[in-house]
Design a protein around this motif. Sequence first.
Motif, PDB file in Angstrom:
ATOM      1  N   ASP A   1      -6.471  10.473  -8.586  1.00 50.44           N
ATOM      2  CA  ASP A   1      -7.811  10.556  -8.738  1.00 50.44           C
ATOM      3  C   ASP A   1      -8.757   9.428  -7.992  1.00 50.44           C
ATOM      4  O   ASP A   1      -9.802   9.377  -8.519  1.00 50.44           O
ATOM      5  CB  ASP A   1      -8.348  10.742 -10.391  1.00 50.44           C
ATOM      6  N   GLY A   2      -7.968   8.595  -7.602  1.00 51.26           N
ATOM      7  CA  GLY A   2      -8.761   7.243  -6.778  1.00 51.26           C
ATOM      8  C   GLY A   2      -8.861   6.027  -7.522  1.00 51.26           C
ATOM      9  O   GLY A   2      -9.324   5.106  -7.113  1.00 51.26           O
ATOM     10  N   THR A   3      -8.414   6.211  -9.037  1.00 50.87           N
ATOM     11  CA  THR A   3      -8.582   4.914  -9.585  1.00 50.87           C
ATOM     12  C   THR A   3      -7.164   3.850  -9.157  1.00 50.87           C
ATOM     13  O   THR A   3      -6.337   4.607  -8.566  1.00 50.87           O
ATOM     14  CB  THR A   3      -8.476   5.145 -11.184  1.00 50.87           C
ATOM     15  N   THR A   4      -7.315   2.700  -9.597  1.00 55.46           N
ATOM     16  CA  THR A   4      -6.528   1.691  -9.200  1.00 55.46           C
ATOM     17  C   THR A   4      -6.077   0.842 -10.499  1.00 55.46           C
ATOM     18  O   THR A   4      -6.715   1.056 -11.591  1.00 55.46           O
ATOM     19  CB  THR A   4      -6.561   0.906  -8.366  1.00 55.46           C
ATOM     20  N   MET A   5      -4.859   0.420 -10.379  1.00 52.16           N
ATOM     21  CA  MET A   5      -4.338  -0.443 -11.701  1.00 52.16           C
ATOM     22  C   MET A   5      -3.197  -1.644 -11.021  1.00 52.16           C
ATOM     23  O   MET A   5      -2.357  -1.265  -9.963  1.00 52.16           O
ATOM     24  CB  MET A   5      -3.455   0.391 -12.464  1.00 52.16           C
ATOM     25  N   ILE A   6      -3.370  -2.742 -11.571  1.00 50.89           N
ATOM     26  CA  ILE A   6      -2.326  -3.763 -11.084  1.00 50.89           C
ATOM     27  C   ILE A   6      -1.473  -4.353 -12.362  1.00 50.89           C
ATOM     28  O   ILE A   6      -2.273  -4.163 -13.421  1.00 50.89           O
ATOM     29  CB  ILE A   6      -3.199  -5.013 -10.585  1.00 50.89           C
ATOM     30  N   ILE A   7      -0.296  -4.451 -12.047  1.00 52.27           N
ATOM     31  CA  ILE A   7       0.470  -4.718 -13.346  1.00 52.27           C
ATOM     32  C   ILE A   7       1.042  -6.022 -12.896  1.00 52.27           C
ATOM     33  O   ILE A   7       1.830  -6.144 -11.998  1.00 52.27           O
ATOM     34  CB  ILE A   7       1.575  -3.723 -13.390  1.00 52.27           C
ATOM     35  N   ASP A   8       0.875  -7.104 -13.695  1.00 51.20           N
ATOM     36  CA  ASP A   8       1.315  -8.458 -13.638  1.00 51.20           C
ATOM     37  C   ASP A   8       0.793  -8.943 -12.264  1.00 51.20           C
ATOM     38  O   ASP A   8       0.317  -8.318 -11.546  1.00 51.20           O
ATOM     39  CB  ASP A   8       2.652  -8.542 -13.675  1.00 51.20           C
TER      40      ASP A   8
ATOM     41  N   TRP B   1     -10.249 -16.530   2.903  1.00 53.53           N
ATOM     42  CA  TRP B   1      -9.272 -16.606   3.918  1.00 53.53           C
ATOM     43  C   TRP B   1      -8.327 -15.196   3.517  1.00 53.53           C
ATOM     44  O   TRP B   1      -7.540 -14.814   4.457  1.00 53.53           O
ATOM     45  CB  TRP B   1      -8.194 -17.790   3.606  1.00 53.53           C
ATOM     46  N   SER B   2      -8.407 -14.751   2.399  1.00 51.08           N
ATOM     47  CA  SER B   2      -7.675 -13.439   1.976  1.00 51.08           C
ATOM     48  C   SER B   2      -8.197 -12.243   2.738  1.00 51.08           C
ATOM     49  O   SER B   2      -7.554 -11.188   2.577  1.00 51.08           O
ATOM     50  CB  SER B   2      -7.724 -13.267   0.543  1.00 51.08           C
ATOM     51  N   LEU B   3      -9.442 -12.349   3.382  1.00 60.61           N
ATOM     52  CA  LEU B   3      -9.893 -11.014   4.081  1.00 60.61           C
ATOM     53  C   LEU B   3      -9.399 -10.747   5.380  1.00 60.61           C
ATOM     54  O   LEU B   3      -9.398  -9.941   6.021  1.00 60.61           O
ATOM     55  CB  LEU B   3     -11.402 -11.577   4.394  1.00 60.61           C
ATOM     56  N   PHE B   4      -8.586 -12.055   5.717  1.00 60.42           N
ATOM     57  CA  PHE B   4      -7.789 -11.980   7.080  1.00 60.42           C
ATOM     58  C   PHE B   4      -6.269 -11.856   6.867  1.00 60.42           C
ATOM     59  O   PHE B   4      -5.661 -12.200   5.843  1.00 60.42           O
ATOM     60  CB  PHE B   4      -8.047 -13.066   7.880  1.00 60.42           C
ATOM     61  N   GLY B   5      -5.676 -11.234   7.810  1.00 58.05           N
ATOM     62  CA  GLY B   5      -4.152 -11.026   7.675  1.00 58.05           C
ATOM     63  C   GLY B   5      -3.736  -9.879   6.998  1.00 58.05           C
ATOM     64  O   GLY B   5      -2.559 -10.130   5.969  1.00 58.05           O
ATOM     65  N   LYS B   6      -4.270  -8.781   6.995  1.00 60.13           N
ATOM     66  CA  LYS B   6      -3.925  -7.784   6.135  1.00 60.13           C
ATOM     67  C   LYS B   6      -2.695  -6.723   6.470  1.00 60.13           C
ATOM     68  O   LYS B   6      -2.309  -6.892   7.707  1.00 60.13           O
ATOM     69  CB  LYS B   6      -5.361  -6.562   6.155  1.00 60.13           C
ATOM     70  N   TYR B   7      -2.109  -6.379   5.688  1.00 63.44           N
ATOM     71  CA  TYR B   7      -1.091  -5.424   5.656  1.00 63.44           C
ATOM     72  C   TYR B   7      -1.334  -4.132   6.562  1.00 63.44           C
ATOM     73  O   TYR B   7      -2.594  -3.500   6.327  1.00 63.44           O
ATOM     74  CB  TYR B   7      -0.267  -5.186   4.438  1.00 63.44           C
ATOM     75  N   ASP B   8      -0.455  -3.593   7.407  1.00 57.55           N
ATOM     76  CA  ASP B   8      -0.777  -2.237   8.083  1.00 57.55           C
ATOM     77  C   ASP B   8      -0.316  -1.235   6.948  1.00 57.55           C
ATOM     78  O   ASP B   8       1.164  -0.882   7.185  1.00 57.55           O
ATOM     79  CB  ASP B   8      -0.114  -2.329   9.496  1.00 57.55           C
ATOM     80  N   ILE B   9      -1.045  -0.703   6.175  1.00 51.49           N
ATOM     81  CA  ILE B   9      -0.703   0.291   5.179  1.00 51.49           C
ATOM     82  C   ILE B   9      -1.651   1.599   5.559  1.00 51.49           C
ATOM     83  O   ILE B   9      -2.861   1.571   5.649  1.00 51.49           O
ATOM     84  CB  ILE B   9      -0.928  -0.160   3.886  1.00 51.49           C
ATOM     85  N   PRO B  10      -1.206   2.964   5.759  1.00 52.97           N
ATOM     86  CA  PRO B  10      -1.849   3.979   5.827  1.00 52.97           C
ATOM     87  C   PRO B  10      -2.545   4.278   4.638  1.00 52.97           C
ATOM     88  O   PRO B  10      -2.312   3.901   3.462  1.00 52.97           O
ATOM     89  CB  PRO B  10      -0.703   5.046   6.269  1.00 52.97           C
ATOM     90  N   ALA B  11      -3.622   4.886   4.938  1.00 50.41           N
ATOM     91  CA  ALA B  11      -4.571   5.688   3.802  1.00 50.41           C
ATOM     92  C   ALA B  11      -3.841   6.492   2.848  1.00 50.41           C
ATOM     93  O   ALA B  11      -2.891   7.224   3.464  1.00 50.41           O
ATOM     94  CB  ALA B  11      -5.961   6.223   4.428  1.00 50.41           C
ATOM     95  N   ARG B  12      -4.020   6.423   1.519  1.00 45.81           N
ATOM     96  CA  ARG B  12      -3.451   7.302   0.634  1.00 45.81           C
ATOM     97  C   ARG B  12      -3.824   8.847   1.105  1.00 45.81           C
ATOM     98  O   ARG B  12      -5.078   9.021   1.099  1.00 45.81           O
ATOM     99  CB  ARG B  12      -3.576   6.889  -0.783  1.00 45.81           C
ATOM    100  N   GLY B  13      -2.929   9.879   1.057  1.00 46.07           N
ATOM    101  CA  GLY B  13      -3.184  11.184   1.292  1.00 46.07           C
ATOM    102  C   GLY B  13      -3.692  11.921  -0.047  1.00 46.07           C
ATOM    103  O   GLY B  13      -3.557  11.335  -1.190  1.00 46.07           O
ATOM    104  N   LYS B  14      -4.227  12.909   0.179  1.00 52.17           N
ATOM    105  CA  LYS B  14      -4.747  13.833  -0.889  1.00 52.17           C
ATOM    106  C   LYS B  14      -3.807  14.204  -1.990  1.00 52.17           C
ATOM    107  O   LYS B  14      -2.611  14.719  -1.307  1.00 52.17           O
ATOM    108  CB  LYS B  14      -5.568  15.007  -0.523  1.00 52.17           C
ATOM    109  N   GLY B  15      -3.757  13.882  -2.990  1.00 58.99           N
ATOM    110  CA  GLY B  15      -2.973  14.246  -4.096  1.00 58.99           C
ATOM    111  C   GLY B  15      -1.884  13.297  -4.147  1.00 58.99           C
ATOM    112  O   GLY B  15      -0.850  13.481  -5.106  1.00 58.99           O
TER     113      GLY B  15
END
Length: 353
Positions: free
Chosen positions: A88-95, A53-67
């Motif tokens: 650099d393209g890496t990600t992190m989640i806090i809590d 179910w989490s694959l549906f109902g996504k948020y409308d967020i623009p792609a991250r720009g360079k830098g």
Amino acid sequence: MKNTLSAAKEAVSLKKNNKRKLTRVAVLAVLMAVFLVIVVITELYIYPLGYLWSLFGKYDIPARGKGEFRVHFLDVGQGDCAILEFPDGTTMIIDGGDGSHECVKTILRYSHSLGIDKFDRMLLTHSDADHAGGLDDVLRVFGADTIYIPDAEKDEGSAYTEFISEAEDSGATMLITRKYQYFLSKDRDFPFSGMFIWPLRLTEEGMDSNDRSAVLWLEYAGRSFLFTGDISETAENSLADAQEVLGDEAFSYGPVSTDWGEEIMLSPDLTKIDFLKVAHHGSASSSSLRFLEMISPEAAFIGVGAGNAYLHPTKETIENLLSVGADVYRTDEYGCCMLTVSADGSFSVKSTG
């Protein structure tokens, strides 16, 4: 003679019918086996079926720009969750909020909206349920390469214990957070650095779970960020004391080596913080005026539930933040917020839903 022929024909017909039935049963058995194999493979290697179910109902967020370095403060009710997209393209989640269905739904759908396949880093600042509750779900769906955990004891049936169990099964590298742990950019064109400046030591008598919260300092493009978990005024004063007594040497560490062979110093300065994740949802026990006057952030972000029983954020905390010139963004008012810092140091804040 006719009766004999008729009986023979019936026997042949019955045999054919039985054969067809057996064939249908065999085909159904094969199809069921194939279906079960597909289900098992999907569950183990492709996507947990319970979270489709989490694959549906996504948020409308623009792609991250360079830098661009983006920090998303998610609206997970009376809890905390932030997702970081590094340049650099890496990600992190806090809590990961409190683990309620609405909280988990927000985190999973938001993460999918960002195109995240797997988190590079995951941080649980401390063991309280309103921070640990949803991270086991996040791990099941996305996984993580490195998980930073607090120095805390496991309690039977607690959200923290469930998360630790999931983390141990995930195969991720698990590290207990402590002062001077750091991570660096993989891209020399857009260098950033992150380091924990609290807790000072792994175990300290009499310190409650809030004051064991990891405090993370980040720097990019001349801008500094401070994530404070749920630390109280007591921990804030310890950090402020160190800064006042030792100045630039209070939290300096290094030199450390980058991926491209350069040696750099990590030098957090609490008098130069631009962006603050406000401690403990804006509780009166945190965000002391002394601490806020020292860091003097331009923007402050509060993870808080609408109409919560704790009356967070308190009037005193809001007044303290405004008195030091901070723009205040609350998830109960703005919903999910996105802070974007460009390579030239300029920044913007917008609501993403």
